[in-house]
Design a protein around this motif. Structure first.
Motif, PDB file in Angstrom:
ATOM      1  N   ARG A 266       0.817  -1.220   0.000  1.00  0.00           N
ATOM      2  CA  ARG A 266       0.000   0.000   0.000  1.00  0.00           C
ATOM      3  C   ARG A 266       0.851   1.270   0.000  1.00  0.00           C
ATOM      4  N   VAL A 267       2.103   1.137   0.422  1.00  0.00           N
ATOM      5  CA  VAL A 267       2.997   2.302   0.448  1.00  0.00           C
ATOM      6  C   VAL A 267       3.243   2.822  -0.978  1.00  0.00           C
ATOM      7  N   LEU A 268       2.992   1.966  -1.987  1.00  0.00           N
ATOM      8  CA  LEU A 268       3.186   2.383  -3.387  1.00  0.00           C
ATOM      9  C   LEU A 268       2.074   3.328  -3.870  1.00  0.00           C
ATOM     10  N   LYS A 269       1.096   3.608  -2.993  1.00  0.00           N
ATOM     11  CA  LYS A 269       0.110   4.649  -3.334  1.00  0.00           C
ATOM     12  C   LYS A 269       0.803   6.002  -3.447  1.00  0.00           C
ATOM     13  N   ASN A 270       1.953   6.137  -2.795  1.00  0.00           N
ATOM     14  CA  ASN A 270       2.708   7.395  -2.837  1.00  0.00           C
ATOM     15  C   ASN A 270       3.312   7.592  -4.235  1.00  0.00           C
ATOM     16  N   GLY A 271       2.932   8.684  -4.893  1.00  0.00           N
ATOM     17  CA  GLY A 271       3.361   8.931  -6.282  1.00  0.00           C
ATOM     18  C   GLY A 271       4.865   9.018  -6.437  1.00  0.00           C
ATOM     19  N   ASN A 272       5.532   9.742  -5.521  1.00  0.00           N
ATOM     20  CA  ASN A 272       6.986   9.899  -5.617  1.00  0.00           C
ATOM     21  C   ASN A 272       7.705   8.561  -5.486  1.00  0.00           C
ATOM     22  N   LEU A 273       7.197   7.698  -4.595  1.00  0.00           N
ATOM     23  CA  LEU A 273       7.823   6.388  -4.424  1.00  0.00           C
ATOM     24  C   LEU A 273       7.641   5.548  -5.690  1.00  0.00           C
ATOM     25  N   ARG A 274       6.446   5.633  -6.298  1.00  0.00           N
ATOM     26  CA  ARG A 274       6.211   4.884  -7.549  1.00  0.00           C
ATOM     27  C   ARG A 274       7.213   5.288  -8.618  1.00  0.00           C
ATOM     28  N   VAL A 275       7.382   6.611  -8.786  1.00  0.00           N
ATOM     29  CA  VAL A 275       8.329   7.128  -9.785  1.00  0.00           C
ATOM     30  C   VAL A 275       9.754   6.711  -9.424  1.00  0.00           C
ATOM     31  N   GLY A 276      10.106   6.849  -8.129  1.00  0.00           N
ATOM     32  CA  GLY A 276      11.454   6.492  -7.675  1.00  0.00           C
ATOM     33  C   GLY A 276      11.756   5.019  -7.883  1.00  0.00           C
ATOM     34  N   THR A 277      10.723   4.170  -7.717  1.00  0.00           N
ATOM     35  CA  THR A 277      10.897   2.731  -7.908  1.00  0.00           C
ATOM     36  C   THR A 277      11.203   2.413  -9.371  1.00  0.00           C
ATOM     37  N   ILE A 278      10.460   3.062 -10.295  1.00  0.00           N
ATOM     38  CA  ILE A 278      10.697   2.856 -11.737  1.00  0.00           C
ATOM     39  C   ILE A 278      12.090   3.367 -12.112  1.00  0.00           C
ATOM     40  N   SER A 280      14.659   3.653 -10.143  1.00  0.00           N
ATOM     41  CA  SER A 280      15.668   2.762  -9.547  1.00  0.00           C
ATOM     42  C   SER A 280      15.911   1.556 -10.453  1.00  0.00           C
ATOM     43  N   PHE A 281      14.830   1.069 -11.062  1.00  0.00           N
ATOM     44  CA  PHE A 281      14.951  -0.065 -12.000  1.00  0.00           C
ATOM     45  C   PHE A 281      15.829   0.335 -13.196  1.00  0.00           C
ATOM     46  N   ILE A 282      15.559   1.527 -13.751  1.00  0.00           N
ATOM     47  CA  ILE A 282      16.336   2.008 -14.905  1.00  0.00           C
ATOM     48  C   ILE A 282      17.793   2.240 -14.508  1.00  0.00           C
ATOM     49  N   LEU A 283      17.995   2.801 -13.291  1.00  0.00           N
ATOM     50  CA  LEU A 283      19.359   3.028 -12.791  1.00  0.00           C
ATOM     51  C   LEU A 283      20.114   1.700 -12.685  1.00  0.00           C
ATOM     52  N   GLY A 284      19.459   0.672 -12.119  1.00  0.00           N
ATOM     53  CA  GLY A 284      20.079  -0.649 -12.000  1.00  0.00           C
ATOM     54  C   GLY A 284      20.431  -1.220 -13.359  1.00  0.00           C
ATOM     55  N   PHE A 285      19.517  -1.038 -14.300  1.00  0.00           N
ATOM     56  CA  PHE A 285      19.725  -1.516 -15.682  1.00  0.00           C
ATOM     57  C   PHE A 285      20.997  -0.897 -16.264  1.00  0.00           C
ATOM     58  N   GLY A 286      21.127   0.432 -16.117  1.00  0.00           N
ATOM     59  CA  GLY A 286      22.289   1.136 -16.670  1.00  0.00           C
ATOM     60  C   GLY A 286      23.563   0.862 -15.899  1.00  0.00           C
ATOM     61  N   LEU A 287      23.467   0.859 -14.558  1.00  0.00           N
ATOM     62  CA  LEU A 287      24.655   0.685 -13.708  1.00  0.00           C
ATOM     63  C   LEU A 287      25.278  -0.697 -13.907  1.00  0.00           C
ATOM     64  N   TYR A 288      24.459  -1.745 -13.744  1.00  0.00           N
ATOM     65  CA  TYR A 288      24.996  -3.105 -13.852  1.00  0.00           C
ATOM     66  C   TYR A 288      25.245  -3.486 -15.312  1.00  0.00           C
ATOM     67  N   GLY A 289      24.374  -2.986 -16.220  1.00  0.00           N
ATOM     68  CA  GLY A 289      24.554  -3.291 -17.651  1.00  0.00           C
ATOM     69  C   GLY A 289      25.863  -2.748 -18.184  1.00  0.00           C
ATOM     70  N   SER A 290      26.178  -1.483 -17.831  1.00  0.00           N
ATOM     71  CA  SER A 290      27.416  -0.878 -18.358  1.00  0.00           C
ATOM     72  C   SER A 290      28.646  -1.432 -17.643  1.00  0.00           C
ATOM     73  N   THR A 291      28.493  -1.826 -16.359  1.00  0.00           N
ATOM     74  CA  THR A 291      29.617  -2.441 -15.639  1.00  0.00           C
ATOM     75  C   THR A 291      29.900  -3.830 -16.218  1.00  0.00           C
ATOM     76  N   PHE A 292      28.887  -4.430 -16.798  1.00  0.00           N
ATOM     77  CA  PHE A 292      28.995  -5.786 -17.352  1.00  0.00           C
ATOM     78  C   PHE A 292      29.635  -5.793 -18.748  1.00  0.00           C
ATOM     79  N   ALA A 405      13.249  -0.538   0.806  1.00  0.00           N
ATOM     80  CA  ALA A 405      13.293  -1.943   0.376  1.00  0.00           C
ATOM     81  C   ALA A 405      12.818  -2.074  -1.077  1.00  0.00           C
ATOM     82  N   PHE A 406      11.751  -1.321  -1.445  1.00  0.00           N
ATOM     83  CA  PHE A 406      11.256  -1.370  -2.831  1.00  0.00           C
ATOM     84  C   PHE A 406      12.303  -0.862  -3.815  1.00  0.00           C
ATOM     85  N   THR A 407      12.892   0.316  -3.497  1.00  0.00           N
ATOM     86  CA  THR A 407      13.869   0.882  -4.436  1.00  0.00           C
ATOM     87  C   THR A 407      15.095  -0.028  -4.542  1.00  0.00           C
ATOM     88  N   GLY A 408      15.508  -0.621  -3.390  1.00  0.00           N
ATOM     89  CA  GLY A 408      16.660  -1.538  -3.404  1.00  0.00           C
ATOM     90  C   GLY A 408      16.391  -2.764  -4.256  1.00  0.00           C
TER      91      GLY A 408
END
Length: 526
Positions: A266-278, A280-292, A405-408
């Motif tokens: 239910r904490v994902l009702k928060n708009g900023n957290l929803r955006v931050g979660t998405i 974070s996914f893109i950041l992980g994609f770029g960070l680990y993808g480019s390190t790889f 925990a969600f963003t992580g």
């Protein structure tokens, strides 16, 4: 229930910060440190290529299963106890990994190590954030970000150095002294917030735990093994994909209807957290993808050693470290997070396009990478802290730990998706370019024949007979085509990674930032 403030001052805050950063670093370095030692492990254990891949997969599965549950586990056992227990599990399993004599032992202990490590990342973030007063929360995120950004970069050179100079078990043994010191410091200095009562055993959401483990465990397996096992032509991959979808559906239904859910969706009702979660996914994609991909290119195509490839990444990591406190200050002074994220995404696009322009089959020197990787370092700094503060900026109390925990988890999953998609994409593009290049090697083309005869004469001059020289000439051409196809595939990866970040910029600018940038109320986080 309101609790006492957990803000710390003076030397106590310094000790807590250093302890938390070390724990975050331990966890992240171990995600990438084994990559460069896999060949040595394979030789020692007599394992196949697909078996040795499980050393990486098992850790990632353990990690991703535990991250969403950290909030709840902190509440059940008290955060200090849970954090210390996680460090102990991580340290003991590190010793057992180094002592493994059979493949199944190593895989099992890597899974347990991943379970211990999952808590270190998210919990160290909330410990650091809580220890600083509200107006210094941006700087706190910057300090934490050092560990998260530098960790994946430190792994390969450290692993390469240890493997080249000692032997692979030492990449695990290196965790033991740090783990012991971190455990003692945690028990002595870290405090637990008293925000809620622990649940009795009959209130525990065991079904939620099982569904969560099934969802992320199956998904992580599919992502890690998909390309190698030919995706949906493999019955195990197909079965686990269906398992992922069904268990995710029932997990969401369960968590939204159960009184005491293991993960508070239910904490994902928060708009900023929803955006931050998405984001974070893109950041992980770029960070680990480019390190790889950069070590893959430098080692596979240019023939560099593991240590050389790892050392290449260090200036970028130091640049990010230098940027962190500056960005923390900018956030504290009210610079909107979404502008910083947009700037970081644009710099990541510049880095990717630069990579697309400079890579060659043979002679891209380390100098050519230097400024390109510095740009990546600045971009990553601009992305990490603002995304985290944006995600957590309008949460209060207990929600902070749940949001972290969600963003992580999404950053970890983004990395897994990134590596899986890049591996698949490169395999497909490689085949496509190879077929295209081979189609142009026409025996009626004078340029092709001149090249072939030139190579043939070269071999004859070195004392080969005509037949062997011609055969070697064809092999050289084939090798050249393979290398060229690989380089063109790397170019495509750089280009498309950059375009992905560029496309995201307008959407980021549409996000409404919180008025209190950097002033996250984490008074009751965990």
């Amino acid at each position: 229930m309101q609790q006492e403030s957990l803000v710390e001052y003076g030397s106590r805050r310094v000790i807590i910060t250093i302890t938390a950063i070390f724990c975050a670093l331990l966890e992240i370095v171990d995600t990438t440190i084994v990559n460069v030692a896999l060949n040595d492990m394979r030789g020692n254990m007599g394992a196949t290529l697909s078996e040795i891949g499980w050393v990486v997969t098992a850790y990632a599965i353990g990690n991703v299963i535990i991250v969403p549950m950290t909030s709840w586990l902190s509440q059940q056992f008290g955060r200090r106890n849970y954090f210390a227990a996680s460090i102990i599990i991580f340290t003991i399993s590190s010793f057992l990994c180094g002592n493994s004599t059979a493949m199944w032992e190593l895989i099992l202990f890597r899974f347990i190590q991943g379970v211990g490590g999952g808590a270190l990342l998210v919990t160290s973030q909330t410990i650091i954030t809580e220890s600083y007063p509200v107006e210094k929360r941006g700087i706190a995120q910057a300090i934490y970000g050092l560990g998260v950004i530098i960790g994946p970069t430190l792994g390969p050179p450290l692993g390469g150095y240890i493997t080249d100079n000692y032997s692979w078990p030492y990449i695990f043994y290196i965790n033991i002294p740090i783990g012991i010191i971190a455990t003692l410091l945690t028990l002595q200095f870290v405090r637990s917030p008293k925000y809620a009562e622990k649940k009795s055993i009959n209130e525990v959401d065991f079904l939620g735990i099982i569904l969560l483990a099934l969802t992320v465990g199956s998904l992580q397996y599919v992502l890690e093994r998909g390309q190698e096992d030919d995706w949906f032509n493999d019955p195990i991959i197909t079965t686990l994909t269906v398992t992922t979808v069904l268990s995710l559906f029932f997990f969401i239904w369960r968590e939204l209807t159960y009184k005491n859910p293991i993960v508070e969706l239910r904490v994902l009702k928060n708009g900023n957290l929803r955006v931050g979660t998405i984001l974070s996914f893109i950041l992980g994609f770029g960070l680990y993808g480019s390190t790889f991909i950069i070590p893959m290119y430098t080692q596979g195509t240019l023939g560099w050693t593991a240590t050389q490839s790892g050392m290449l990444m260090i200036p970028a990591a130091l640049t990010t470290a230098f940027m962190m406190p500056i960005i923390g200050q900018m956030l504290s002074r009210g610079v909107p997070q979404q502008y910083l994220v947009a700037a970081g995404m644009f710099l990541f696009f510049v880095y990717s396009f630069w990579g697309y322009k400079i890579i060659t089959p043979a002679d891209t020197g380390s100098d050519a990478f230097f400024w390109m990787l510095i740009v990546r370092g600045i971009g990553m700094g601009l992305l990490f802290i603002p995304i985290t503060t944006l995600a957590l900026s309008s949460l209060k109390g207990q929600q902070i730990g749940q949001g972290a925990a969600f963003t992580g988890m999404m950053r970890q999953l983004g990395g897994s998706f990134g590596v899986a998609l890049i591996t698949t994409f490169m395999a497909r593009r490689n085949m496509f370019y190879r077929n295209e290049l081979v189609g142009k090697l026409d025996v009626n083309n004078p340029d092709v024949m001149n090249r072939l005869h030139g190579i043939e004469h070269n071999f004859i001059a070195k004392g080969m007979d005509t037949k062997s020289a011609l055969g070697s000439g064809y092999k050289m051409l084939d090798f050249s085509v393979t290398k060229q196809a690989a380089v063109m595939s790397y170019m495509d990866v750089f280009l498309y990674l950059g375009l992905m970040f560029l496309i995201c910029i307008p959407f980021v600018l549409l996000v409404k930032g919180n008025k209190q940038q950097g002033k996250v109320d984490t008074s009751a986080a965990h």
